[in-house]
Design an enzyme around this catalytic site. Structure first.
Site, PDB file in Angstrom:
ATOM      1  N   ALA A  78       0.845  -1.197   0.000  1.00 51.61           N
ATOM      2  CA  ALA A  78       0.000   0.000   0.000  1.00 51.61           C
ATOM      3  C   ALA A  78       0.876   1.242   0.000  1.00 51.61           C
ATOM      4  O   ALA A  78       2.019   1.218   0.466  1.00 51.61           O
ATOM      5  CB  ALA A  78      -0.929   0.001   1.212  1.00 51.61           C
ATOM      6  N   ASP A  79       0.307   2.315  -0.515  1.00 51.37           N
ATOM      7  CA  ASP A  79       0.962   3.617  -0.423  1.00 51.37           C
ATOM      8  C   ASP A  79      -0.108   4.685  -0.259  1.00 51.37           C
ATOM      9  O   ASP A  79      -1.151   4.637  -0.908  1.00 51.37           O
ATOM     10  CB  ASP A  79       1.809   3.914  -1.659  1.00 51.37           C
ATOM     11  CG  ASP A  79       2.690   5.135  -1.436  1.00 51.37           C
ATOM     12  OD1 ASP A  79       3.773   4.970  -0.841  1.00 51.37           O
ATOM     13  OD2 ASP A  79       2.287   6.250  -1.809  1.00 51.37           O
ATOM     14  N   THR A  80       0.167   5.627   0.636  1.00 52.75           N
ATOM     15  CA  THR A  80      -0.796   6.672   0.952  1.00 52.75           C
ATOM     16  C   THR A  80      -0.236   8.035   0.557  1.00 52.75           C
ATOM     17  O   THR A  80       0.905   8.363   0.885  1.00 52.75           O
ATOM     18  CB  THR A  80      -1.147   6.659   2.447  1.00 52.75           C
ATOM     19  OG1 THR A  80      -1.706   5.384   2.782  1.00 52.75           O
ATOM     20  CG2 THR A  80      -2.175   7.736   2.785  1.00 52.75           C
TER      21      THR A  80
END
Length: 208
Positions: A78-80
């Site tokens: 994941a990347d935010t």
């Protein structure tokens, strides 16, 4: 597919680990994937979040190729990204970063995008993008200074951690709260379950 399922989390974020644990999922391995997170020229925040989550998952997959125990694993990455309009805010590493981010977010709305990427044991790649809208109250300089002194902002996208002191800044939040923390749980669990991962197999233990 082996009956013994394994999950590799391609992130060293304590927040993402805690969120998975909250959903009753314990990663078998945490494998931080070090990728260049610099946005491409004119790259939209949505595209950046999707690209980086895919890069992290694929890098983790490549590093597991030589390990028989983990080669047939589910890999979740994941990347935010926090953005005001098309402007992508950094992961704050310095006091100046934090002050600039909080000053920009003060009294206005911003968006938090998380890209999640799942690579299945069979090699299938699935992605989701989750968007949450957040509005902050107006932040007086003394409140910004007090928050900066707390150190909570360090390494956080947009210079704040909504699950901490900065939760008191939020006037309105539309969408997934866990997305703002760092991993949208509904979408992540649905993605895993949809590909055959037994995401709920440990829930019976939570009652003991």
């Amino acid at each position: 597919m082996s009956l013994l399922q394994k999950l590799v989390l391609a992130s060293g974020s304590p927040r993402r680990i805690e969120l998975l644990q909250q959903a009753g999922i314990e990663p078998d391995r945490v494998l931080p994937a070090d990728v260049d997170e610099t946005p491409l020229r004119a790259e939209h925040p949505r595209s950046l979040a999707k690209r980086l989550s895919k890069d992290k998952a694929e890098k983790a997959l490549a590093s597991l190729k030589s390990e028989d125990d983990y080669a047939p694993a589910f890999i979740l990455a994941a990347d935010t990204v926090v953005a005001v309009g098309r402007r992508i805010l950094p992961k704050a590493e310095t006091i100046d970063d934090a002050i600039n981010c909080l000053g920009l977010l003060s009294g206005r709305s911003h968006r938090v995008y998380s890209g999640i990427c799942l690579i299945t044991p069979g090699g299938k790649l699935r992605q989701r993008l989750v968007e949450t809208r957040v509005r902050f109250k107006r932040l007086p300089r003394e409140e910004i200074d007090a928050y900066v002194a707390s150190g909570e902002w360090r390494g956080k996208a947009g210079g704040y951690a909504v699950q901490g002191l900065a939760g008191s800044f939020v006037v309105k939040l539309v969408g997934s709260y866990t997305n703002v923390v760092g991993l949208p749980l509904y979408e992540s669990v649905a993605l895993l379950s949809g590909e055959g991962f037994k995401a709920h197999q440990n829930w019976h233990a939570a009652r003991s």
